[in-house]
Design an enzyme around this catalytic site. Structure first.
Site, PDB file in Angstrom:
ATOM      1  N   GLU A  93      -2.209   5.296   7.290  1.00 35.21           N
ATOM      2  CA  GLU A  93      -1.364   4.600   6.296  1.00 35.21           C
ATOM      3  C   GLU A  93      -2.098   4.426   4.961  1.00 35.21           C
ATOM      4  OE1 GLU A  93       1.536   1.854   7.458  1.00 35.21           O
ATOM      5  OE2 GLU A  93       1.744   2.725   9.451  1.00 35.21           O
ATOM      6  N   THR A 100       3.001  12.959   7.099  1.00 35.14           N
ATOM      7  CA  THR A 100       1.751  13.735   7.089  1.00 35.14           C
ATOM      8  C   THR A 100       1.937  15.154   7.630  1.00 35.14           C
ATOM      9  OG1 THR A 100       0.537  11.683   7.367  1.00 35.14           O
ATOM     10  CG2 THR A 100      -0.639  13.700   7.934  1.00 35.14           C
TER      11      THR A 100
HETATM   12  N1  CAA Z   1       6.744   2.094  -4.392  1.00 33.92           N
HETATM   13  C1  CAA Z   1       7.721   2.769  -5.042  1.00 33.92           C
HETATM   14  N2  CAA Z   1       7.479   3.870  -5.808  1.00 33.92           N
HETATM   15  C2  CAA Z   1       6.210   4.305  -5.870  1.00 33.92           C
HETATM   16  C3  CAA Z   1       5.139   3.646  -5.239  1.00 33.92           C
HETATM   17  C4  CAA Z   1       5.450   2.493  -4.457  1.00 33.92           C
HETATM   18  N3  CAA Z   1       4.488   1.812  -3.811  1.00 33.92           N
HETATM   19  N4  CAA Z   1       3.984   4.293  -5.509  1.00 33.92           N
HETATM   20  C5  CAA Z   1       4.302   5.329  -6.312  1.00 33.92           C
HETATM   21  N5  CAA Z   1       5.650   5.324  -6.527  1.00 33.92           N
HETATM   22  C6  CAA Z   1       6.411   6.249  -7.384  1.00 33.92           C
HETATM   23  C7  CAA Z   1       5.847   6.261  -8.796  1.00 33.92           C
HETATM   24  O1  CAA Z   1       6.419   5.229  -9.570  1.00 33.92           O
HETATM   25  C8  CAA Z   1       6.241   7.636  -9.285  1.00 33.92           C
HETATM   26  O2  CAA Z   1       7.600   7.591  -9.661  1.00 33.92           O
HETATM   27  P1  CAA Z   1       8.196   8.576 -10.800  1.00 33.92           P
HETATM   28  O3  CAA Z   1       8.190   9.945 -10.224  1.00 33.92           O
HETATM   29  O4  CAA Z   1       9.560   8.043 -11.038  1.00 33.92           O
HETATM   30  O5  CAA Z   1       7.292   8.440 -11.994  1.00 33.92           O
HETATM   31  C9  CAA Z   1       6.127   8.487  -8.021  1.00 33.92           C
HETATM   32  O6  CAA Z   1       6.239   7.583  -6.908  1.00 33.92           O
HETATM   33  C10 CAA Z   1       4.819   9.235  -7.940  1.00 33.92           C
HETATM   34  O7  CAA Z   1       3.775   8.279  -7.974  1.00 33.92           O
HETATM   35  P2  CAA Z   1       2.265   8.631  -8.304  1.00 33.92           P
HETATM   36  O8  CAA Z   1       2.208   9.483  -9.537  1.00 33.92           O
HETATM   37  O9  CAA Z   1       1.468   7.378  -8.267  1.00 33.92           O
HETATM   38  O10 CAA Z   1       1.888   9.578  -7.049  1.00 33.92           O
HETATM   39  P3  CAA Z   1       0.515  10.215  -6.638  1.00 33.92           P
HETATM   40  O11 CAA Z   1       0.763  11.605  -6.215  1.00 33.92           O
HETATM   41  O12 CAA Z   1      -0.539   9.985  -7.683  1.00 33.92           O
HETATM   42  O13 CAA Z   1       0.139   9.424  -5.290  1.00 33.92           O
HETATM   43  C11 CAA Z   1      -0.839   7.708  -3.939  1.00 33.92           C
HETATM   44  C12 CAA Z   1      -0.094   8.081  -5.216  1.00 33.92           C
HETATM   45  C13 CAA Z   1      -0.969   6.210  -3.958  1.00 33.92           C
HETATM   46  C14 CAA Z   1      -2.210   8.336  -3.871  1.00 33.92           C
HETATM   47  C15 CAA Z   1       0.009   8.148  -2.711  1.00 33.92           C
HETATM   48  O14 CAA Z   1       0.081   9.541  -2.620  1.00 33.92           O
HETATM   49  C16 CAA Z   1      -0.469   7.594  -1.381  1.00 33.92           C
HETATM   50  O15 CAA Z   1      -0.203   6.444  -1.051  1.00 33.92           O
HETATM   51  N6  CAA Z   1      -1.153   8.422  -0.560  1.00 33.92           N
HETATM   52  C17 CAA Z   1      -1.502   8.042   0.810  1.00 33.92           C
HETATM   53  C18 CAA Z   1      -0.484   8.541   1.789  1.00 33.92           C
HETATM   54  C19 CAA Z   1      -0.490   7.764   3.062  1.00 33.92           C
HETATM   55  O16 CAA Z   1      -0.658   6.556   3.095  1.00 33.92           O
HETATM   56  N7  CAA Z   1      -0.234   8.449   4.164  1.00 33.92           N
HETATM   57  C20 CAA Z   1      -0.119   7.801   5.428  1.00 33.92           C
HETATM   58  C21 CAA Z   1       0.842   8.540   6.304  1.00 33.92           C
HETATM   59  S1  CAA Z   1       1.782   7.564   7.406  1.00 33.92           S
HETATM   60  C22 CAA Z   1       0.804   7.012   8.639  1.00 33.92           C
HETATM   61  O17 CAA Z   1      -0.394   7.075   8.623  1.00 33.92           O
HETATM   62  C23 CAA Z   1       1.568   6.337   9.714  1.00 33.92           C
HETATM   63  C24 CAA Z   1       0.926   6.230  11.034  1.00 33.92           C
HETATM   64  O18 CAA Z   1       1.118   7.087  11.893  1.00 33.92           O
HETATM   65  C25 CAA Z   1       0.166   5.035  11.415  1.00 33.92           C
END
Ligand code: CAA
Length: 378
Positions: A361, A124
């Site tokens: 997350e 982040t």
């Molecule tokens: N596993 C493996 N690969 C994945 C995946 C997964 N779960 N999800 C997506 N991918 C891959 C896709 O297959 C794609 O691959 P290619 O480039 O080869 O095609 C690539 O990643 C891009 O995927 P998307 O087009 O789906 O990406 P997006 O930009 O549309 O984003 C999203 C998808 C689900 C919204 C993602 O951005 C997301 O999860 N956002 C939330 C972020 C988050 O959870 N942040 C938390 C920070 S950590 C934290 O909070 C910890 C703490 O301190 C407690």
């Protein structure tokens, strides 16, 4: 009912016993004074709670995701702050397990598994939360090292971490595919722990800003290949979401128990308030939803242990359990009436601690995106 093996049950009981002794009696004071219990966290590491997915050949117990889910619930029941510390520590081993070279695994996994060092996960940024693909922290290839510049915020464990999984941009033109993952060791010149956040809840966990100012990371600390950083982060977050679902469940169970014990002793209109149907229904709803969330979390964890894809299931568990924790906190506080609003009662802390589970997350909205994409194929 979900089948728990005797080994998994032993892990749960071990975590429960530890939490009762080392966490529960002090959780209120640590919250109030914002104390990060470093020595207690070390003990959790020595018990194997900080690297539960790490196999024995790298010094871990290999207890697996189901045991992790059970143990984390017990820790969260007693102290939600220590639970997020544990969850992120376990999360930080995931990129190494999946993408690390043999050398990286041999060097770092035993340290994480034993609790000798604490792990953190730095994705982040101030301008990149739900959309990590827009991050701007740069990693420039300078021959035998990468030069890192930028900052990360809201980093759990960041101020105490010996190892940080950093995701940074190696290519400015490639969006999500221009990110790479790195292992950062504490103490590198140019790596600065910035301000400690003042939070609404989870005050005994450590949340900081990390600053990279011309920080040189050795080439061998690239994790996976250049351009794989987004996938490394997403893969780790899949597992992390089982952790937050479990933490949420622990909080929800505590909310339920607090409601029941208060309702069975508090008298109004000449009888225990627990004898009123209005209160009973709140308790019944909490108990039912906890059972449902527990099955969702265990099912996601079971799939992970069996090597079956679990992205959707982890998001479902995280979505449902975190929102349930918030509903349970609301209802339990309602059962407590005015007393619940006072800091003398545990429910006040639980209410604050529950809130962020539906945010970090991946917010509930992001979990719905992940689930809908899978279900609808969009
Ligand atoms: N596993 C493996 N690969 C994945 C995946 C997964 N779960 N999800 C997506 N991918 C891959 C896709 O297959 C794609 O691959 P290619 O480039 O080869 O095609 C690539 O990643 C891009 O995927 P998307 O087009 O789906 O990406 P997006 O930009 O549309 O984003 C999203 C998808 C689900 C919204 C993602 O951005 C997301 O999860 N956002 C939330 C972020 C988050 O959870 N942040 C938390 C920070 S950590 C934290 O909070 C910890 C703490 O301190 C407690």
């Amino acid at each position: 009912m979900f089948h728990i093996t005797s080994e998994q049950e032993m892990v749960r009981l071990m975590a429960r016993d530890f939490a009762k002794r080392e966490l529960e009696p002090y959780a209120g004071e640590r919250d109030e004074k914002e104390i990060f219990p470093e020595e207690v966290i070390k003990k959790m590491g020595q018990l194997g709670l900080m690297g539960m997915m790490i196999p024995p050949e790298y010094g871990g117990t290999g207890a697996g995701a189901v045991s992790y889910c059970l143990a984390l619930q017990e820790i969260a029941y007693a102290c939600a702050s220590s639970a997020v510390t544990m969850s992120v520590a376990n999360l930080s081993a995931e990129p190494l397990l999946k993408y690390g070279s043999e050398e990286q695994k041999t060097k770092y996994l035993p340290l994480l598994a034993s609790g000798e060092i604490l792990g953190a996960f730095a994705v982040t940024e101030p301008g990149a939360g739900s959309d990590p693909g827009s991050m701007t922290t740069k990693a420039e290839d300078r021959g035998d090292y990468y030069l890192i510049n930028g900052s990360k915020n809201f980093i759990t464990n960041g101020g105490y971490a010996g190892l940080i999984n950093l995701i940074a941009r190696t290519d400015s033109k490639k969006g999500n595919r221009g990110l790479s993952a790195f292992i950062v060791e504490e103490g590198l010149p140019g790596f600065i722990v910035g301000k400690k956040e003042k939070k609404m809840g989870l005050k005994a966990s450590n949340t900081v800003e990390l600053i990279f100012d011309d920080c040189r990371i050795p080439k061998e600390n690239l994790l996976g290949r250049e351009g794989q950083g987004f996938k490394v982060a997403m893969t780790a977050l899949d597992s992390g979401r089982i952790g937050i679902a479990s933490q949420s469940l622990g909080i929800a169970r505590a909310c339920l128990d607090e409601a029941v014990s208060y309702a069975n002793t508090r008298k109004q209109f000449g009888r225990n308030i627990g004898s009123f149907q209005a209160i009973q229904w709140m308790v019944a709803d909490m108990a039912t939803e906890i059972e449902a969330a527990s099955l969702l979390a265990l099912s996601a964890a079971h799939r992970k242990d069996k090597g079956i894809p679990f992205t959707k299931e982890a998001s479902m568990a995280k979505l449902f359990a975190s929102e349930l924790a918030n509903r349970a906190a609301y209802k339990s506080l309602q059962v407590h009436g005015g007393y619940g609003y006072m800091t003398d009662f545990k429910i006040e802390r639980l209410y604050r601690d529950a809130r962020v589970t539906a945010i970090y997350e991946g917010t509930s909205e992001i979990q719905r995106v992940v689930i809908a994409r899978d279900v609808m194929g969009v």
